[in-house]
Design an enzyme around this catalytic site. Structure first.
Site, PDB file in Angstrom:
ATOM      1  CB  CYS A  96      -0.996  -0.015   1.144  1.00  0.00           C
ATOM      2  SG  CYS A  96      -2.395   1.099   0.865  1.00  0.00           S
ATOM      3  CG  HIS A 193      -3.591  -3.403   3.450  1.00  0.00           C
ATOM      4  ND1 HIS A 193      -2.411  -3.219   4.120  1.00  0.00           N
ATOM      5  CD2 HIS A 193      -3.849  -2.225   2.801  1.00  0.00           C
ATOM      6  CE1 HIS A 193      -1.972  -1.990   3.894  1.00  0.00           C
ATOM      7  NE2 HIS A 193      -2.815  -1.373   3.099  1.00  0.00           N
TER       8      HIS A 193
END
Length: 248
Positions: A96, A193
């Site tokens: 991310c 994630h």
């Protein structure tokens, strides 16, 4: 058997752990220990000067804009060492916000911020945020990669960068291209994630094997009983691909 040891640099865990990214380090360590591979974790903290000397695998997690900028500045200060590590096939996993740092630039609000320029990509913003579950078909894993994404950034790959994989469900890099993440040498960047590795043991083993191959010339890994991990992966895949989960 000759002792095998890998050194993992966990970069700024206090700042970049937005979605339980420390779970990725726990997963790597256990999968190494189960195979008799010695694992040394070197945590790099905000007051430290990052060093990649003797490091086999580095991990950068996700964080908010402020934390991301702090980490980028710290790594830019040792930019030549980071680039040497990457070009020498050091293994780097970036999730991310950490993924966005890999490129030429990213946006923080309306400000264009210099990235690490390790990989041919850049990140701008789009609306709305790309939020939800995600499934990616990738060459690094026999099983589809499953997880969760939450990002306003739109990451665009240049000609010398290869996508981690094809989006089967969710948004990926930009919500348009059908691509997710990036692969460059032994760098893997992704928006996935969850954390990433516990439900995707193939990705964890890809990183471990690449690090062993770089260090010892052999990256073959002993098989593990991944019944639980693969069941978690399969359940998520089935729920999403068979329409059992309705995204908002």
């Amino acid at each position: 058997m000759t002792e095998r040891k890998l050194v993992i640099a966990h970069l700024f865990p206090e700042l970049l752990n937005l979605y339980g990214d420390s779970g990725n380090i726990l997963c790597l360590r256990k999968r190494m220990e189960w195979r008799g591979i010695t694992c040394e974790i070197r945590e790099v903290h905000p007051g430290d000067t990052p060093s990649f000397s003797g490091v086999d695998l580095a991990f950068i997690g996700g964080g908010s804009d402020r934390e991301q900028k702090i980490v980028c500045d710290k790594l830019l200060a040792v930019g030549s060492e980071v680039r040497s590590f990457v070009e020498d096939y050091g293994v780097l996993l970036a999730v991310c916000g950490g993924y966005q740092l890999l490129g030429e630039s990213y946006l923080m609000g309306n400000e264009k911020v210099q990235g690490l320029s390790l990989v041919d990509l850049y990140t701008d913003h789009g609306d709305p945020r790309l939020i939800g579950n995600v499934i990616v078909q990738s060459s690094v894993s026999e099983q589809p990669i499953v997880g969760y994404e939450n990002h306003a950034g739109r990451t665009h790959l240049g000609p010398s960068a290869t996508a981690l994989g094809k989006v089967l469900y969710g948004h990926g890099n930009d919500g348009v291209s059908g691509e997710e993440g990036v692969l460059y040498k032994n760098v893997l960047g992704t928006y996935v994630h969850g954390p990433l590795l516990p439900k995707n043991p193939g990705v964890a083993d890809w990183a471990i094997a690449r690090a062993l191959e770089r260090k010892y010339g052999k990256g073959q890994l002993e098989a593990l009983d991944d019944t639980v991990e693969l069941a978690a992966n399969q359940i998520m895949y089935d729920r999403l691909m068979h329409g059992e989960v309705k995204e908002q």
